[in-house]
Scaffold this active site. Structure first.
Site, PDB file in Angstrom:
ATOM      1  CG  ASP A   4      -2.045   1.118   1.205  1.00  0.00           C
ATOM      2  OD1 ASP A   4      -2.908   0.804   1.937  1.00  0.00           O
ATOM      3  OD2 ASP A   4      -1.737   1.951   0.757  1.00  0.00           O
ATOM      4  CG  MET A   5       1.887   2.932  -3.845  1.00  0.00           C
ATOM      5  SD  MET A   5       3.294   2.156  -3.430  1.00  0.00           S
ATOM      6  CE  MET A   5       4.556   3.682  -3.698  1.00  0.00           C
ATOM      7  NE  ARG A   9      -9.158   9.172   0.632  1.00  0.00           N
ATOM      8  CZ  ARG A   9     -10.395   8.883   0.141  1.00  0.00           C
ATOM      9  NH1 ARG A   9     -11.155   8.540   0.923  1.00  0.00           N
ATOM     10  NH2 ARG A   9     -10.566   8.390  -1.128  1.00  0.00           N
ATOM     11  CG  ASP A  55      -2.825   3.649  -3.027  1.00  0.00           C
ATOM     12  OD1 ASP A  55      -4.111   2.989  -3.273  1.00  0.00           O
ATOM     13  OD2 ASP A  55      -2.978   4.285  -1.930  1.00  0.00           O
ATOM     14  CD  GLU A  56      -5.127  -1.036  -0.989  1.00  0.00           C
ATOM     15  OE1 GLU A  56      -4.855  -1.286   0.373  1.00  0.00           O
ATOM     16  OE2 GLU A  56      -6.190  -0.928  -1.498  1.00  0.00           O
TER      17      GLU A  56
END
Length: 594
Positions: free
Chosen positions: A12-13, A60, A115-116
């Site tokens: 995961d980024m 977020r 991103d995963e």
DNA sequence: CATTTTGACGCT
DNA sequence: AGCGTCAA
């Protein structure tokens, strides 16, 4: 290979969009930052927040202005806007950078999101075993053990060192595989950093759910190993909603029905009780999951299945005139068009179906599809507009549209491989290119995953035959991947085969985790009404695939015609015809299963 | 007024 | 096909 002996990683980024922006403007490294879109209204909405900013409580989904209040030094990057619409291509491209590294180093990589990535390391770990490495704590500088919260680096080293020695000296608990997996992930994370500049976190476990869960235990720039022996102790403190797939209504239902807060509390319920309340499939999935067993495979899909552009028009910004709607149809169509063109150049395929999604003021969401015959902004926009006009209750002559529109989306999907010109006949002459071989093999894998109703014509032997008919260097690799997958599936089907007893009382919320056992139990007759019989080949075709299927017959006839007129060509031609027939067969098989 | 914009997948 | 759910 036993399904429970897999080694699965989830990468995961860390706050990916922020890192992408910081890579472009390194002067912001180390400072509290976020990425927001549509900055005019309250500073826009944050879609990514870095860890420096999270310390201030910035989250977020917050507004940019709100973040500034919490953290005066907060820097806001803005998502690029094209035609008044957020454009995420910068992040898609950066994602491709990351996946290039992953795909260059591992055979089985699943793109789970921008991103995963899930990686099945089972085979890589087996190979690594032969090297008999003597691993030390220095090989695991960012590794943690799930279930042990360590406050200091000394503490982390102490605990990890003990575990490391335990599994290298005496692997009674079968943890050595996970250790090697963690070793490989330490390396790839370093490689990702070196080659892309991005940091990431990771989870290493025996299945996807556990890998995903423990990835979140130590972030950012760290990785976590989840051993089978720590499951009970960790699950006793894991809120139900933390489990992937239980974050929504399904999780709420579990909490309500069983009066539990933590997932581990479900252990006191028998399989029967879980199944009675949740349905056979979901109950089974839960029962196994809380015992650390989850069999969802890592798929090796690299390409998007759909490419879409959408935009909200909330409140006063709603679309209430035909002119506005037309403008946005064009704006969205252009975005989709550009990305489709890029996809076509890169992947030698074409989307065949355009789907329009809109939300009206009546609060209903409407989804309508039409075929894509040609990539064109005008076509996409006009098709979309035509569909939207059908829901206009106002007079056709008026510019006013009622009810107003609050959301429009355009999605292109149902990709067909290797059609890169206008001539359908080209479909067959291009069959022997490299790309073709790769993609068609992938399709067969997907078919195998999905199909249940096919009789014997897709037995293992039949499937294995097809790729071997076109012999190309790159193919071997993909072929092996497939073989391995099939082997696993087969074992599962045999060992878990049992009959369906009752239908569930509750809608199936966990169906994405359907085990192979349940794939077997899925009844095909439910969608029988969607099939019609082709008048030419008498095969059963899903009704919405009929246009493509007819294209196929048309192309086939062209091919026969061409073969008649060019009867001079000999040896190479005969070979080609053989191959063509082979691919035609797979074409039919693929079609009839979609 | 206003977590947006994507994506994947299951059910019917 | 069209709708709904889930996730980041």
């Amino acid at each position: 290979m036993n399904i429970d002996h897999r080694v699965i990683a989830l990468i995961d980024m860390d706050c990916f969009y922020v890192q992408v922006e910081q890579r472009l403007q390194p002067e912001f490294l180390g400072k509290p930052c976020g990425v927001s879109q549509y900055y005019t209204w309250k500073g826009g909405g944050l879609i990514a927040v870095n860890y420096e900013a999270r310390d201030f409580g910035v989250k977020r989904g917050m507004r940019g202005e709100q973040a500034k209040e919490l953290c005066p030094d907060f820097h806001i990057f803005h998502v690029q806007e094209v035609n008044g619409k957020a454009n995420l291509n910068r992040y898609r491209d950066a994602s491709a950078d990351v996946f290039r590294v992953l795909n260059a180093n591992f055979k089985l990589v699943e793109k789970a999101s921008i991103d995963e990535a899930y990686i099945d390391l089972t085979e890589d770990v087996q190979k690594l075993k032969d090297k008999k490495l003597q691993l030390t704590i220095n090989d695991f500088s960012t590794t943690h053990l799930a279930g042990f919260t360590t406050k200091t680096e000394d503490e982390r080293i102490e605990i990890l060192n003990k575990w490391l020695n335990d599994c290298q000296l005496d692997d009674e608990k079968r943890n050595y595989d996970l250790l090697l997996g963690a070793y490989l992930i330490e390396q790839i994370r370093k490689k990702i950093k070196d080659q892309t500049g991005f940091f990431c976190s990771a989870g290493i476990a025996r299945n996807k759910i556990l890998a995903k869960l423990c990835c979140g235990f130590n972030k950012p720039k760290k990785q976590t190993i989840f051993t089978q022996s720590d499951i009970d102790h960790i699950f006793d403190k894991t809120p139900v909603q933390k489990i992937q797939g239980l974050g929504g209504k399904a999780g709420e239902r579990v909490v309500e029905l069983f009066q539990v807060e933590y997932i581990g509390q479900l252990r006191k319920y028998s399989l029967d009780m879980l199944q009675t309340s949740m349905g056979e499939k979901d109950g089974c999935w839960l029962f196994n999951l809380i015992r650390g067993i989850e069999t969802t495979p890592v798929s090796n899909r690299n390409l998007y299945k759909s490419i879409s552009a959408s935009k909200n028009f909330p409140g006063k910004t709603c679309l209430d005139t035909i002119d506005k709607i037309r403008t946005w149809c064009y704006n969205l169509a252009e975005d989709v068009f550009n990305r489709l063109e890029k996809d076509r150049a890169e992947n030698k395929r074409r989307a065949k179906l355009l789907t329009v999604i809109c939300t009206l003021a009546t609060n209903e969401t409407i989804t309508r599809s039409c075929p894509i015959n040609e990539y064109s902004i005008d076509r996409f926009a006009n098709d979309t507009l035509r569909i939207l006009k059908q829901y206009n209750k106002n007079s056709l002559t008026s510019n006013i549209y009622t009810p107003v529109i609050h959301h429009i989306g355009i999605s292109a999907g149902k990709f067909l491989d290797n059609i890169n010109t206008k001539s359908i006949a080209d479909l067959f002459s291009k069959q022997t290119t490299k790309i073709e071989t790769i993609t068609s093999t992938e399709n067969i894998i997907n078919c195998q995953e999905e199909e249940e109703e096919e009789e014997d014509n897709n037995t293992e032997e039949n499937i294995l035959e097809k790729p071997t008919t076109t012999t190309l260097p790159i193919q071997g690799d993909f072929f092996r991947k497939f073989q391995k997958f099939d082997e696993q599936t087969k074992i599962q089907l045999k060992s878990e085969n049992k009959t369906t007893t009752s239908s569930s009382s509750i809608t199936s919320f966990f169906s994405r985790y359907t085990s192979n056992e349940n794939i077997l139990n899925c009844s095909p007759n439910k969608i029988d009404d969607h099939y019609i019989t082709c008048s030419k080949c008498h095969k059963s075709i899903l009704i919405w695939n009929m246009p493509e299927h007819e294209d196929f017959h048309y192309a086939h006839e062209l091919q026969i015609e061409e073969n008649k007129t060019n009867s001079i060509i000999k040896s190479s031609k005969t070979i080609k015809r053989k191959n063509t027939n082979q691919t035609l067969d797979s074409f039919i098989n693929k079609k009839s299963k979609m």
